[in-house]
Motif scaffolding. Structure first.
Motif, PDB file in Angstrom:
ATOM      1  N   PRO A 155       0.815  -1.204   0.000  1.00 12.60           N
ATOM      2  CA  PRO A 155       0.000   0.000   0.000  1.00 12.60           C
ATOM      3  C   PRO A 155       0.851   1.257   0.000  1.00 12.60           C
ATOM      4  O   PRO A 155       1.950   1.293   0.526  1.00 12.60           O
ATOM      5  N   SER A 156       0.312   2.289  -0.590  1.00  8.77           N
ATOM      6  CA  SER A 156       0.976   3.579  -0.639  1.00  8.77           C
ATOM      7  C   SER A 156       0.979   4.226   0.735  1.00  8.77           C
ATOM      8  O   SER A 156       0.118   3.967   1.565  1.00  8.77           O
ATOM      9  N   THR A 157       1.967   5.105   0.957  1.00  5.66           N
ATOM     10  CA  THR A 157       1.998   5.835   2.223  1.00  5.66           C
ATOM     11  C   THR A 157       1.081   7.049   2.168  1.00  5.66           C
ATOM     12  O   THR A 157       0.864   7.690   3.171  1.00  5.66           O
ATOM     13  N   MET A 158       0.575   7.367   0.991  1.00  2.65           N
ATOM     14  CA  MET A 158      -0.385   8.457   0.844  1.00  2.65           C
ATOM     15  C   MET A 158      -1.734   7.994   1.392  1.00  2.65           C
ATOM     16  O   MET A 158      -2.065   6.813   1.284  1.00  2.65           O
ATOM     17  N   PRO A 159      -2.519   8.913   1.951  1.00  2.00           N
ATOM     18  CA  PRO A 159      -3.854   8.507   2.420  1.00  2.00           C
ATOM     19  C   PRO A 159      -4.694   7.974   1.265  1.00  2.00           C
ATOM     20  O   PRO A 159      -4.634   8.474   0.157  1.00  2.00           O
ATOM     21  N   THR A 160      -5.470   6.958   1.553  1.00  2.00           N
ATOM     22  CA  THR A 160      -6.373   6.381   0.555  1.00  2.00           C
ATOM     23  C   THR A 160      -7.621   7.247   0.486  1.00  2.00           C
ATOM     24  O   THR A 160      -8.313   7.426   1.494  1.00  2.00           O
ATOM     25  N   PRO A 161      -7.935   7.798  -0.698  1.00  3.22           N
ATOM     26  CA  PRO A 161      -9.142   8.627  -0.799  1.00  3.22           C
ATOM     27  C   PRO A 161     -10.393   7.759  -0.911  1.00  3.22           C
ATOM     28  O   PRO A 161     -10.376   6.689  -1.526  1.00  3.22           O
ATOM     29  N   ILE A 162     -11.459   8.226  -0.286  1.00  5.94           N
ATOM     30  CA  ILE A 162     -12.760   7.545  -0.395  1.00  5.94           C
ATOM     31  C   ILE A 162     -13.862   8.591  -0.231  1.00  5.94           C
ATOM     32  O   ILE A 162     -13.736   9.521   0.574  1.00  5.94           O
ATOM     33  N   GLN A 163     -14.901   8.455  -1.005  1.00  8.11           N
ATOM     34  CA  GLN A 163     -16.047   9.348  -0.885  1.00  8.11           C
ATOM     35  C   GLN A 163     -16.822   8.988   0.386  1.00  8.11           C
ATOM     36  O   GLN A 163     -17.000   7.803   0.682  1.00  8.11           O
ATOM     37  N   TYR A 164     -17.309  10.008   1.095  1.00 15.05           N
ATOM     38  CA  TYR A 164     -18.055   9.721   2.314  1.00 15.05           C
ATOM     39  C   TYR A 164     -19.278   8.850   2.022  1.00 15.05           C
ATOM     40  O   TYR A 164     -19.588   7.937   2.781  1.00 15.05           O
TER      41      TYR A 164
ATOM     42  N   ALA B 224     -10.417  -1.209  -0.392  1.00 11.13           N
ATOM     43  CA  ALA B 224      -9.135  -1.500  -1.035  1.00 11.13           C
ATOM     44  C   ALA B 224      -8.216  -0.315  -0.768  1.00 11.13           C
ATOM     45  O   ALA B 224      -8.513   0.822  -1.145  1.00 11.13           O
ATOM     46  N   LEU B 225      -7.115  -0.560  -0.088  1.00  9.27           N
ATOM     47  CA  LEU B 225      -6.224   0.517   0.320  1.00  9.27           C
ATOM     48  C   LEU B 225      -5.467   1.155  -0.848  1.00  9.27           C
ATOM     49  O   LEU B 225      -5.000   2.280  -0.730  1.00  9.27           O
ATOM     50  N   ASP B 226      -5.384   0.470  -1.972  1.00  8.25           N
ATOM     51  CA  ASP B 226      -4.691   1.055  -3.119  1.00  8.25           C
ATOM     52  C   ASP B 226      -5.585   1.969  -3.944  1.00  8.25           C
ATOM     53  O   ASP B 226      -5.105   2.842  -4.656  1.00  8.25           O
ATOM     54  N   SER B 227      -6.907   1.801  -3.827  1.00  8.44           N
ATOM     55  CA  SER B 227      -7.815   2.572  -4.688  1.00  8.44           C
ATOM     56  C   SER B 227      -8.964   3.263  -3.957  1.00  8.44           C
ATOM     57  O   SER B 227      -9.582   4.164  -4.507  1.00  8.44           O
ATOM     58  N   GLY B 228      -9.281   2.815  -2.750  1.00  4.45           N
ATOM     59  CA  GLY B 228     -10.436   3.351  -2.034  1.00  4.45           C
ATOM     60  C   GLY B 228     -11.744   2.699  -2.467  1.00  4.45           C
ATOM     61  O   GLY B 228     -12.810   3.054  -1.977  1.00  4.45           O
ATOM     62  N   LYS B 229     -11.666   1.739  -3.372  1.00 10.21           N
ATOM     63  CA  LYS B 229     -12.866   1.043  -3.836  1.00 10.21           C
ATOM     64  C   LYS B 229     -13.397   0.145  -2.714  1.00 10.21           C
ATOM     65  O   LYS B 229     -12.642  -0.482  -1.983  1.00 10.21           O
TER      66      LYS B 229
ATOM     67  N   GLY C 289      -3.180  -5.786   4.801  1.00 13.05           N
ATOM     68  CA  GLY C 289      -2.292  -4.783   4.228  1.00 13.05           C
ATOM     69  C   GLY C 289      -2.839  -4.216   2.928  1.00 13.05           C
ATOM     70  O   GLY C 289      -2.379  -3.189   2.445  1.00 13.05           O
ATOM     71  N   ARG C 290      -3.838  -4.891   2.373  1.00  8.97           N
ATOM     72  CA  ARG C 290      -4.440  -4.460   1.101  1.00  8.97           C
ATOM     73  C   ARG C 290      -5.899  -4.053   1.235  1.00  8.97           C
ATOM     74  O   ARG C 290      -6.385  -3.211   0.485  1.00  8.97           O
ATOM     75  N   TYR C 291      -6.608  -4.678   2.190  1.00  6.82           N
ATOM     76  CA  TYR C 291      -8.036  -4.416   2.362  1.00  6.82           C
ATOM     77  C   TYR C 291      -8.338  -4.146   3.835  1.00  6.82           C
ATOM     78  O   TYR C 291      -7.943  -4.919   4.701  1.00  6.82           O
ATOM     79  N   LEU C 292      -9.058  -3.081   4.065  1.00  3.01           N
ATOM     80  CA  LEU C 292      -9.414  -2.678   5.418  1.00  3.01           C
ATOM     81  C   LEU C 292     -10.875  -3.021   5.684  1.00  3.01           C
ATOM     82  O   LEU C 292     -11.757  -2.557   4.949  1.00  3.01           O
ATOM     83  N   PRO C 293     -11.160  -3.837   6.709  1.00  2.00           N
ATOM     84  CA  PRO C 293     -12.567  -4.125   7.018  1.00  2.00           C
ATOM     85  C   PRO C 293     -13.275  -2.867   7.520  1.00  2.00           C
ATOM     86  O   PRO C 293     -12.726  -2.121   8.332  1.00  2.00           O
ATOM     87  N   VAL C 294     -14.463  -2.646   7.031  1.00  2.00           N
ATOM     88  CA  VAL C 294     -15.270  -1.496   7.459  1.00  2.00           C
ATOM     89  C   VAL C 294     -15.940  -1.873   8.778  1.00  2.00           C
ATOM     90  O   VAL C 294     -16.488  -2.967   8.910  1.00  2.00           O
ATOM     91  N   PRO C 295     -15.909  -0.971   9.766  1.00  2.19           N
ATOM     92  CA  PRO C 295     -16.503  -1.301  11.060  1.00  2.19           C
ATOM     93  C   PRO C 295     -18.031  -1.317  11.007  1.00  2.19           C
ATOM     94  O   PRO C 295     -18.644  -0.824  10.056  1.00  2.19           O
ATOM     95  N   THR C 296     -18.616  -1.872  12.051  1.00  2.59           N
ATOM     96  CA  THR C 296     -20.072  -1.879  12.219  1.00  2.59           C
ATOM     97  C   THR C 296     -20.445  -0.863  13.294  1.00  2.59           C
ATOM     98  O   THR C 296     -19.576  -0.299  13.963  1.00  2.59           O
ATOM     99  N   ARG C 297     -21.731  -0.662  13.476  1.00  2.00           N
ATOM    100  CA  ARG C 297     -22.214   0.221  14.545  1.00  2.00           C
ATOM    101  C   ARG C 297     -21.671  -0.224  15.894  1.00  2.00           C
ATOM    102  O   ARG C 297     -21.279   0.601  16.713  1.00  2.00           O
ATOM    103  N   GLN C 298     -21.664  -1.522  16.116  1.00  2.06           N
ATOM    104  CA  GLN C 298     -21.149  -2.028  17.395  1.00  2.06           C
ATOM    105  C   GLN C 298     -19.664  -1.761  17.538  1.00  2.06           C
ATOM    106  O   GLN C 298     -19.202  -1.425  18.620  1.00  2.06           O
TER     107      GLN C 298
END
Length: 145
Positions: free
Chosen positions: A2-11, A37-42, A62-71
């Motif tokens: 993954p890049s050291t740049m922040p991964t962009p993602i639309q809210y 996806a940490l390389d694209s924000g998809k 290192g490539r994919y970040l799980p999205v959290p839940t309300r809990q």
């Protein structure tokens, strides 16, 4: 890597993924999750209800970040108590009692409707969720747009 740049993602994409992941907690019919996806924000969605083709390395954190839940973000009964503390302090005991039994949110919302605060609750819940989700994203190195 993954890049050291922040991964962009639309809210909106992050929020949709969050709602999707949260739908199984605790009453969803299928186990499902969302990943960024940490390389694209998809956003990649995984659900037992669909046989989508998923990336073979989806479990690579290192490539994919799980999205959290309300809990995961403590956005359940804690928010109801916080709202009660701010807007209904006289009903603190009643609301606390609601959350010791099944059906707490239905009774809580009935009380809010009775007090004329249901729309205020929805606004509060949305604002607190937005703040918590943005804070989580920032901690994870995401750049929310």
């Amino acid at each position: 890597m993954p890049s050291t740049m922040p991964t962009p993602i639309q809210y909106a994409d992050l929020s949709d993924a969050f709602e999707f992941a949260s739908a199984t907690v605790p009453f969803g019919p299928f186990e499902q999750a969302a990943f960024i996806a940490l390389d694209s924000g998809k956003v990649v969605y995984r659900s037992e209800a669909h046989d989508d083709v998923l990336p073979p390395d989806l479990d690579d954190r290192g490539r994919y970040l799980p999205v959290p839940t309300r809990q995961d973000l403590s956005l359940g009964s804690r928010l109801a108590f916080l709202f009660t503390e701010r807007f209904l302090p006289q009903d603190h005991e009643t609301v606390h009692d609601y959350f010791t039994e099944h059906g707490a949110y239905a009774r809580f919302k009935e009380l809010l409707l009775l007090r004329g605060l249901l729309e205020a609750w929805y606004d509060f819940e949305a604002s607190e969720t937005r703040q918590a989700l943005r804070a989580w994203a920032e901690e994870q190195g995401l750049q929310v747009r």
